[in-house]
Write an enzyme that holds these catalytic residues in place. Structure first.
Site, PDB file in Angstrom:
ATOM      1  CG  HIS A 145       0.636 -10.701  -2.404  1.00 26.32           C
ATOM      2  ND1 HIS A 145       1.727 -10.197  -3.067  1.00 26.32           N
ATOM      3  CD2 HIS A 145       0.621 -10.086  -1.193  1.00 26.32           C
ATOM      4  CE1 HIS A 145       2.345  -9.322  -2.294  1.00 26.32           C
ATOM      5  NE2 HIS A 145       1.690  -9.229  -1.151  1.00 26.32           N
ATOM      6  CG  ASP A 172       3.364 -11.512  -6.023  1.00 25.68           C
ATOM      7  OD1 ASP A 172       4.164 -11.957  -5.188  1.00 25.68           O
ATOM      8  OD2 ASP A 172       2.255 -11.016  -5.731  1.00 25.68           O
TER       9      ASP A 172
END
Length: 552
Positions: free
Chosen positions: A365, A192
């Protein structure tokens, strides 16, 4: 010659959302995630964007499974549309599987699909692949990374993740397992990249709960909170605060109601007895004993908060003294719609607490230091950044090199471009069909570039329709021309302009008559060209012009 491992991104590179990655080895294919994207400003009227899966459709007999990392729309939102075209079992953790069932049920597809629930720590055999589910932290419960074992090595696909040392539920990310895999040897890491530009660490979700406590304590106002419906941990903290301060909780918004019901059924949310109340009873309670949890954190025009702000909600109307807490940050592209709702709430006299004023949202995130930890634990031979725009991918590639990765083993891919991996090399190969399919209402893929160009033209310049009745024998004018405008000028205020346009049409028909032109296509073309020239000279505008001829 031994087969290569091929990794084929069909979405999620050079963009935020629409995540979909295919793994290919020999005759077997594995699909990771199946997400939707948000339309950009040029996609007038489009509801969502999904990946082009025409290549998968051609090879569906080779697909051994669709594996889902978590239940956010940018990872599962395209499933109802994609699974109409391919057939494969879906593997997901319990909450993700429940959300998928809700999505498929809306499209009357639930009975057609095989959904297999998997717990973190379990392994699934899928052709030559073996997929291990690894628990990670994210802004939704039950998120996982995958360790995908292939005949030439293990690939770790992180999905969306962060490292939260004080999570609300489910425990900390399984760093021990990731480290163990790193010691065993990892062929490639797909990681990610969303927050790669942000230094440091992402904050813990528990910090938001502390801020809620400060806002609830001693408050004698009605409290309305909006957040992402999928953030079960955030909603749990809101309910906990409400119970602590003896407030009843009402839920409004279909997606919020569905996810809370599902989370309670699956045990991901614990709600104390007698805390939830029916929205129809909410106005009978004292305002200082009420909390309303609502959808609408992104300013969506049909959401519950939007309807409250603009006096369209059946049970709740914002009044002076209400405290509205927006516990979310605006997704890029939604800033204007969110600001519009906030401004209207202020206009109604509410006290609005939002992300710029208070610590009411934390990202799901990983930031730079967490990404570095992932690289240090996994120590992959090859690295492929995913989930981000080009700047995110390139910055993540740079971070990997800073961590000591061999520059020859760091590769930034593109949607549709095959990545070929052997034990000794990684390189870009050929391409497969990829791109975007636009979903507009019930239509999937029937809105293309030509339609979008017309919509943009109509939005920018408006439209003029010229209706006339001509003789089928000699093309002489029998009635008309009538001028109809939409989005150009208001006819009643511009009679002089309409008469000028009519005159231009008449002159065009006269020139066709003198040249003995009787075919409709040529007549339409001449009328259109002359009107376009006149309008540009007089107004500096170029509306869409549609001549309509009725033959008698």
């Amino acid at each position: 010659m031994a087969p290569k491992l091929k990794i084929i991104p069909l979405g999620g590179l050079d963009e935020i959302g629409k995540n979909m990655t295919v793994y290919e080895y020999g005759k077997d294919l594995l699909v990771v995630d199946c997400g939707m994207g948000f339309p950009d400003d040029e996609m007038y009227g489009v509801d969502m964007v999904i990946p082009d899966v025409s290549w998968l459709e051609q090879n569906q007999h080779r697909i051994r499974g669709v594996f889902l990392t978590h239940g956010h729309e940018d990872h599962i939102g395209a499933l109802p549309y994609v699974m109409e075209r391919i057939s494969a079992p879906i593997y997901a953790t319990r909450l993700t599987a429940g959300l998928v069932q809700l999505r498929l049920e809306e499209h009357n597809m639930l009975e057609k699909q095989k959904i297999i629930t998997v717990e973190a720590g379990e392994k699934i055999e899928a052709g030559v692949f073996s997929v291990e589910f690894i628990h990670v932290n994210h802004s939704i419960a039950d998120a996982v990374a995958f360790a995908i074992r292939t005949p030439i090595g293990t690939v770790i696909h992180t999905g969306d993740f962060k490292i939260d040392v004080t999570p609300i539920q489910g425990g900390m990310i399984d760093l021990a397992r990731l480290g163990q895999l790193g010691k065993e040897g990892v062929l490639a890491l797909l990681c990610d990249s969303t927050n790669v530009e942000k230094p440091g660490y992402s904050d813990s979700e528990s910090r938001v709960g502390e801020r809620f406590d400060q806002l609830f304590k001693g408050c004698d106002k009605r409290i309305i909170v909006t957040t992402f419906a999928s953030n079960v941990h955030r909603i749990q903290q809101i309910i906990n605060c409400a119970a602590r301060y003896k407030r009843k909780v009402g839920i409004t918004g279909r997606s919020m109601e569905n996810i809370i019901r599902l989370s309670m059924e699956l045990g991901y949310m614990q709600v104390p007895d007698d805390v939830l109340t029916d929205m129809n009873q909410i106005n009978k309670l004292p305002k200082n004993k009420v909390v309303v949890i609502s959808t609408g954190s992104q300013g969506e025009s049909m959401s519950a908060l939007y309807r409250m702000a603009f006096t369209g909600h059946r049970q709740i109307e914002i009044v002076p003294g209400d405290r509205v807490i927006i516990s979310a940050s605006a997704i890029p592209g939604n800033e204007i719609t969110v600001s519009r709702v906030i401004n209207e709430l202020f206009h109604k006299g509410a006290e609005v607490v939002y992300d710029r004023l208070a610590d009411l949202h934390v990202s799901g995130h990983a930031c730079q230091e967490e990404l570095k930890m992932m690289h240090a634990l996994v120590r992959p031979r090859y690295f492929i950044p995913v989930h981000g725009e080009r700047r995110h991918l390139c910055r993540h590639a740079e971070l990997a090199r800073e961590m000591g990765a061999d520059p020859r083993g760091v590769l930034v891919g593109e949607n549709g471009r095959v990545i070929e991996i052997t034990p000794k090399s990684i390189k870009l190969g050929g391409t497969v069909p990829s791109g975007t399919i636009l979903v507009d209402g019930m239509g999937v893929g029937d809105v293309g570039s030509v339609v979008l160009r017309d919509r943009k033209h109509l939005a920018d310049e408006g439209m003029i329709v010229v209706v006339m009745t001509l003789s089928g024998e000699d093309a002489t004018l029998i009635s008309g021309p009538d001028i109809i405008t939409r989005g150009f000028i208001y006819v009643k205020d511009s009679n002089e302009m309409i008469e000028d346009l009519r005159r231009v049409v008449m002159d065009s028909l006269d020139s066709c008559d003198r040249a003995n032109i009787t075919d409709w296509v040529t007549i339409k073309s001449r009328v259109k060209a002359n009107l376009a020239s006149y309008l540009y000279k007089t107004t500096k505008r170029s509306p869409m012009i549609l001549p309509v001829i009725t033959e008698v």
